[in-house]
Design a protein around this motif. Structure first.
Motif: not given
Length: 336
Positions: A111-133
């Motif tokens: 899970m730590d590694e999965i969440l790291e990937v998710i966070q990288s996509y959130i960071d790239k899209n800042m300051p916008n909201i990024t949604s995940f399914e």
């Protein structure tokens, strides 16, 4: 509904370096579930039908090494996986042709590694909201008791300023999520249908009324909610039964003040899916008559059979009218 218990569990040696791996093994041992220490799942029955049945009772605990997430529109910006496949046996399932003859379940424990990937996509899209399914290729609720993955995800997104989570389920085991600090950053969607469709085609899922009770719990817990009405089917008395669905849902959501989204999907199938469905479900009552359908080019490079234009328009207009007459803050996101 009783929690899903596999007949056999495979343990990929890679998970042993994660604390979650040790917890999973302890839990499996407490249930006396046979454990095989191998990343290779062996299912070798005499017939394809037996392979399918056995796969639906087999789980591999492993890791998810995906670094590049793919788009998941219109549901969300991206999708990621906590698991794949699920214990349900829905005869019409759109994954019939993508998960092969042996669609055993995988549960990912890194899970730590999965969440790291998710966070990288959130960071790239800042300051916008990024949604995940997180439910594109699985039902995370059905497998949550075996991992605790979704609970951790909800808490993670609850603390995220710019990340939002979406999921969908046909299962009712929602109690573990009711007291989490979700901060309305996770949207729960439930796949609902008429009692005829659920009773005849959605095997090993929560019943019509079990899902309605789960909806009430999640709504009371303050989560944003939505519904996928799928697959919508035309059959004798279909209009009366879909009216019952929305009448029941309206009563269940009395007092809910938030917006409610609806995603409407008509029944469809491909030639390849039809062949597998007939093979796996010998006595299926699914209407797979190609003469009553029209071809539509799908986004994954395959033709699919959908209802003819007049039937499709009637379905869309009727279901939309039921929704708009029962829910003041309804948003119909799409009909397809």
């Amino acid at each position: 509904m009783k929690l899903f218990i596999p007949d056999i569990a495979y343990i990929d040696p890679k998970i042993l370096k994660y604390p979650a791996g040790e917890k999973v093994i302890e839990y499996l041992e407490s249930l006396n579930i046979p454990i095989v220490n191998s990343k290779k799942v062996v299912i070798d029955c005499e017939t394809p039908e037996e392979n399918y049945a056995m796969a639906k009772k087999t789980v591999l605990f492993t890791t998810n090494g995906q670094k590049k997430l793919v788009s998941c529109r219109p549901s969300a910006d991206y999708q990621f996986s906590l698991s794949s496949s699920c214990p349900a046996n829905c005869e019409y399932c759109y994954l019939q042709t993508t998960q092969g003859e042996k669609p055993f379940m995988k549960i990912f424990l890194n899970m730590d590694e999965i969440l790291e990937v998710i966070q990288s996509y959130i960071d790239k899209n800042m300051p916008n909201i990024t949604s995940f399914e997180c439910a594109s290729i699985t039902d995370p609720i059905a497998l949550e008791h075996l991992s605790g993955n979704l609970k951790r995800c909800i808490e993670y997104f609850g603390e995220s300023s710019n990340g939002r989570l979406r999921l969908v389920t046909k299962f009712d085991d929602v109690d573990p999520f009711l007291k989490l600090k979700h901060n309305k950053h996770t949207k729960f969607r439930f796949t609902l249908n008429s009692r005829y469709v659920i009773n005849n085609f959605e095997h090993n899922t929560s019943s019509f009324y079990e899902r309605i009770e789960a909806v009430k719990k999640i709504a009371c817990a303050g989560y944003p909610i939505g519904f996928i009405i799928a697959p919508i089917m035309i059959y004798d008395n279909w209009k009366e039964e879909y009216k019952e669905l929305f009448d029941t849902l309206k009563i269940a959501l009395q007092g809910y003040k938030g917006e409610i989204s609806f995603e409407l999907i008509q029944h469809r199938f491909t030639k390849a899916a039809k062949e597998l469905i007939v093979q796996r479900f010998k006595n299926t009552a699914l209407n797979l008559n190609e003469e009553n359908r029209q071809l539509k080019w799908g986004p994954y490079g395959k033709f699919k059979y959908v209802y003819k234009k007049l039937d499709s328009e009637d379905m869309n207009n009727y279901i939309s009218k039921l929704i708009n007459s029962n829910f003041n803050r309804a948003i119909i996101e799409y009909f397809t």
